[in-house]
Design an enzyme around this catalytic site. Sequence first.
Site, PDB file in Angstrom:
ATOM      1  CE  LYS A 192       3.466   7.372   7.320  1.00 30.10           C
ATOM      2  NZ  LYS A 192       3.353   8.767   6.866  1.00 30.10           N
TER       3      LYS A 192
HETATM    4  N1  PPE Z   1       6.264  13.897   7.578  1.00 32.72           N
HETATM    5  C1  PPE Z   1       5.012  13.447   7.413  1.00 32.72           C
HETATM    6  C2  PPE Z   1       3.912  14.157   8.086  1.00 32.72           C
HETATM    7  C3  PPE Z   1       4.784  12.340   6.619  1.00 32.72           C
HETATM    8  O1  PPE Z   1       3.536  11.888   6.445  1.00 32.72           O
HETATM    9  C4  PPE Z   1       5.867  11.704   5.971  1.00 32.72           C
HETATM   10  C5  PPE Z   1       5.636  10.521   5.098  1.00 32.72           C
HETATM   11  C6  PPE Z   1       7.162  12.200   6.189  1.00 32.72           C
HETATM   12  C7  PPE Z   1       7.319  13.305   7.010  1.00 32.72           C
HETATM   13  C8  PPE Z   1       8.376  11.543   5.601  1.00 32.72           C
HETATM   14  O2  PPE Z   1       8.622  10.296   6.201  1.00 32.72           O
HETATM   15  P1  PPE Z   1       9.362   9.118   5.446  1.00 32.72           P
HETATM   16  O3  PPE Z   1       8.416   8.589   4.429  1.00 32.72           O
HETATM   17  O4  PPE Z   1       9.659   8.127   6.512  1.00 32.72           O
HETATM   18  O5  PPE Z   1      10.581   9.665   4.851  1.00 32.72           O
HETATM   19  N2  PPE Z   1       4.418  10.536   4.390  1.00 32.72           N
HETATM   20  C9  PPE Z   1       3.902   9.308   3.851  1.00 32.72           C
HETATM   21  C10 PPE Z   1       2.453   9.398   3.455  1.00 32.72           C
HETATM   22  C11 PPE Z   1       2.075  10.182   2.268  1.00 32.72           C
HETATM   23  C12 PPE Z   1       0.606  10.064   1.911  1.00 32.72           C
HETATM   24  O6  PPE Z   1       0.097  11.019   1.342  1.00 32.72           O
HETATM   25  O7  PPE Z   1      -0.027   9.017   2.151  1.00 32.72           O
HETATM   26  C13 PPE Z   1       4.834   8.736   2.804  1.00 32.72           C
HETATM   27  O8  PPE Z   1       5.618   9.444   2.180  1.00 32.72           O
HETATM   28  O9  PPE Z   1       4.803   7.519   2.642  1.00 32.72           O
END
Ligand code: PPE
Length: 307
Positions: free
Chosen positions: A160
């Site tokens: 990330k």
């Molecule tokens: N894909 C991406 C690219 C992504 O950034 C997130 C989280 C997810 C999938 C889902 O992952 P999870 O949160 O573990 O279920 N995106 C984060 C950032 C958002 C932002 O704009 O800043 C979040 O949801 O925390």
Amino acid sequence: MVALQPLSKIWMDGALVDWPDARVHVLTHALHYGYAVFEGIRCHTTSRGPAIFRLDEHLDRFLNSAKIYRMKLAYGREELRRACIDLVRANGGVAAYLRPIAFSGYGEMGLDPTRAPVQVAVAMWPWGAYLGEEGQARGVRSLVSSWTRVDSRMLPPQAKCAANYANSALAKMEAVAAGYDEAILLNSAGMVAEGPGENIFRVKNNVVSTPPASSGILRGITRDTVIQFLADEGLLFRRNDFTREELFTSDEVLYTGTAAGITPIREVDGRPIGTGDYPVTRRLQRRYTDAIEGRLPEREAWLTFVR
Ligand code: PPE
């Protein structure tokens, strides 16, 4: 989007500091080259006080992101865990979004980040429904992006890293400029990957599917939560790739993410999805809300109570 509402404290490089004092220099290395890894975690209020959802899984992913980028943190797992808990307490235990971040700091420029000092911080702020209350309730309208999701030969999607979000921002801006709420990115093989900040699932004939990790996605913790719920609810589930047109003909399509929660997609590229009621999505949303708010005893191990 969110207009930041300041809270009292931010944890920065080992100590809680006042919100306005958590500053960096304009020559902070990461600001120029995107060398930062971060997490997004939520803390919810429950009948037993504030509880952080799946903190350990988020910290694991944070440490893995740092490892992928050869980033050496001065704080280990336990100290980071403590930092999150102390921060929630210091900010009065409100429901909020937590953002741990590690980044190359001030002191060196040029493309080898290993020469710059690594800074670590955890901030938190109140963050409502990522795709809007109405989007969460009624569903959002999505556009398949003309931008391709980064793949692991370019930028590892499973880390990330801030740099990945330049790709996300291009897709998001394109969708918004075209009058949509959110984007859907395809991978370099042309298959559906994920949203700019969400994973994606589809439901067809009562079978739920989501792209496998090998399709170039962030392994979402909400994605994993939903996969476990599908088993609990006896719903059929497959990890498989699907195409853009398979989104159009789905019965339901949904985003999952810490910020987004579980959000139905009611339209893709101008095609309405399904019949407009989303029974599987609704079941998952109810179970998710119960889990994060401490009403699912069998999933209490997912909660870190802060009081
Ligand atoms: N894909 C991406 C690219 C992504 O950034 C997130 C989280 C997810 C999938 C889902 O992952 P999870 O949160 O573990 O279920 N995106 C984060 C950032 C958002 C932002 O704009 O800043 C979040 O949801 O925390």
